[in-house]
Enzyme design. Structure first.
Site, PDB file in Angstrom:
ATOM      1  N   CYS A   1       0.761  -1.452  -0.248  1.00 32.04           N
ATOM      2  CA  CYS A   1      -0.059  -0.475  -0.190  1.00 32.04           C
ATOM      3  C   CYS A   1       1.443   1.427  -0.563  1.00 32.04           C
ATOM      4  CB  CYS A   1      -1.076  -0.389   1.373  1.00 32.04           C
ATOM      5  SG  CYS A   1       0.070   0.704   2.432  1.00 32.04           S
ATOM      6  N   GLU A   2       0.550   2.692  -0.714  1.00 25.88           N
ATOM      7  CA  GLU A   2       1.617   2.959  -1.330  1.00 25.88           C
ATOM      8  C   GLU A   2       1.377   3.761   0.308  1.00 25.88           C
ATOM      9  OE1 GLU A   2      -0.404   5.350  -4.746  1.00 25.88           O
ATOM     10  OE2 GLU A   2      -1.952   6.444  -3.703  1.00 25.88           O
TER      11      GLU A   2
ATOM     12  N   GLN B   1      -6.083   0.008  -3.120  1.00 23.83           N
ATOM     13  CA  GLN B   1      -6.030  -1.330  -4.287  1.00 23.83           C
ATOM     14  C   GLN B   1      -7.108  -0.771  -5.474  1.00 23.83           C
ATOM     15  OE1 GLN B   1      -7.807  -4.244  -1.878  1.00 23.83           O
ATOM     16  NE2 GLN B   1      -9.882  -4.694  -3.238  1.00 23.83           N
TER      17      GLN B   1
ATOM     18  N   CYS C   1      -1.518  -3.575   6.635  1.00 22.34           N
ATOM     19  CA  CYS C   1      -1.503  -1.938   7.994  1.00 22.34           C
ATOM     20  C   CYS C   1      -3.322  -1.992   8.686  1.00 22.34           C
ATOM     21  CB  CYS C   1      -1.350  -0.912   6.398  1.00 22.34           C
ATOM     22  SG  CYS C   1      -2.588  -0.736   5.656  1.00 22.34           S
TER      23      CYS C   1
HETATM   24 ZN    ZN Z   1      -2.241   1.269   4.154  1.00 21.58          ZN
END
Ligand code: ZN
Length: 373
Positions: free
Chosen positions: A265-266, A306, A336
């Site tokens: 995830c960014e 996503q 996360c």
């Molecule tokens: Zn994240």
């Protein structure tokens, strides 16, 4: 690779902080989206030619690569990497330099440009160029003389420059090309800049980067990061590469499901992973099934959210095949979310992207959703 890709040999040299700049240049070349590095020579050390006696020794290397850039574009790509690594070009051709990158050969092309030529004349004149090339591609044929790189190496007057293989530093190979057992054992240096940042990070969190278990961690993390983000250095055409086939009359939905993916995830640079289902309704063209999974990887191996991953896969399939419609559904679990406060270990996120008939025709869409379960 297709005919559009040409084999090329690039020669490299450095005599300012060479232990850092040479590996860094190779890494940047590996990460270039339109250059695919196939093989890298050993490093060689030699005294500088024509400079002052006190000038520092050089490290030289050569690499074999494939590219769809034309020679001029390839040369500008090399110039850009030189700039990133702080190369300042001066009048003095023999001035010390952080990095020097040259197109030695571009396929069998013989050509003269404004201020350079192919092949690079140094390939048959300079031992510090000829020796690394013979190391990486001994059977390469020089288009001017018809000799192999190995024979050219024997022909250069090596007595004028003592060129010797470097033993003090070895280049670690990238993560993806080795099994996990070998991965720890060879090579000292891979991505010096990134490794020093990771070392600083270890210090920041209160660790001792010199303790036994952590000594090689910066190297391992750099390699892993490079692998997990190699989507940045891969192009869609490279992935698809000739696997699109004509299929007149094919009008049934093609569905590939349970495609495992791993992304980061960014927002937190933590993994999210899960499964993707990709379907399309062909319009005269289909693609090899394994390529669909590779398209997912191409976009998963970047920093992502996503939703965007889902859209990018749908757009890529549309672009390659121009089908009647495309549907993509991704189900992902985000570390996360799972590792922190909320602790919703079982929660997963579902995203979808519909194009063409998958969007306009409810029956196509529901057939896809039904089949993809
Ligand atoms: Zn994240």
């Amino acid at each position: 690779m297709s005919e559009a890709f040409v084999e090329t040999i690039i020669s490299l040299g450095s005599n300012i902080e060479k232990e850092r700049h040479l590996p860094e240049a190779i890494r940047l070349l590996r990460r270039h989206r339109r250059i695919e590095v196939r093989k890298v020579s050993r490093f060689f050390e030699s005294a500088p030619v024509g400079g002052p006696e006190s000038a520092p020794d050089f490290f030289n290397a050569a690499l074999l690569a494939c590219t769809d850039l034309d020679p001029q574009e390839l040369r500008s790509a090399l110039r850009q990497i030189e700039e990133v690594l702080g190369r300042e070009r001066s009048e003095d051709k023999n001035a010390p330099r952080t990095i020097d990158l040259d197109v030695a050969y571009y396929g069998s092309m013989v050509a003269e440009f404004d201020d350079w030529q192919l092949p690079d004349p140094a390939t048959s004149e300079a031992p510090h160029v000829a020796i690394p090339i013979a190391d990486v591609a001994p059977t390469w044929t020089d288009p001017v003389t018809g000799k192999t790189a190995y024979d050219l190496m024997l022909g250069v007057d090596a007595a004028t420059e003592a060129v010797r293989p470097v033993t003090s530093i070895t280049l670690a190979t990238p993560y993806e090309s080795r099994g996990p057992d070998e991965f720890d054992q060879t090579g000292d240096v891979y991505a010096p800049q990134l490794e020093s940042i990771i070392r600083a990070e270890l210090l920041e969190i209160g660790e001792n980067p010199d303790r036994e278990g952590l000594v090689r961690t910066p190297l391992r993390v750099a390699k892993a990061l490079d692998f997990l983000t190699n989507g940045y250095s891969t192009s869609l055409s490279e992935v698809v590469n000739n696997a699109v086939f004509d299929a007149e009359g094919a009008d049934e939905m093609v569905l590939v499901k349970d495609i495992e993916f791993y992304s980061m995830c960014e927002h937190h640079m933590l993994p999210f992973f899960g499964k993707a289902a990709v379907a399309y309704l062909p319009k005269g063209k289909i693609i090899g099934l394994s390529k669909v999974a590779r398209v997912v990887d191409l976009y998963a191996r970047r920093l992502q959210v996503q939703e965007r991953l889902t859209n990018q896969v749908a757009d890529a399939i549309s672009e390659i095949l121009s089908p009647h419609g495309v549907g993509v559904v991704i189900e992902g679990q985000h570390l996360c979310m799972m590792m922190r406060g909320v602790q919703k270990q079982d929660s997963s996120t579902v995203t979808s992207a519909m194009r063409g008939t998958f969007k306009s025709d409810p029956r196509t869409r529901s057939e896809f959703i039904e089949l993809s379960r």
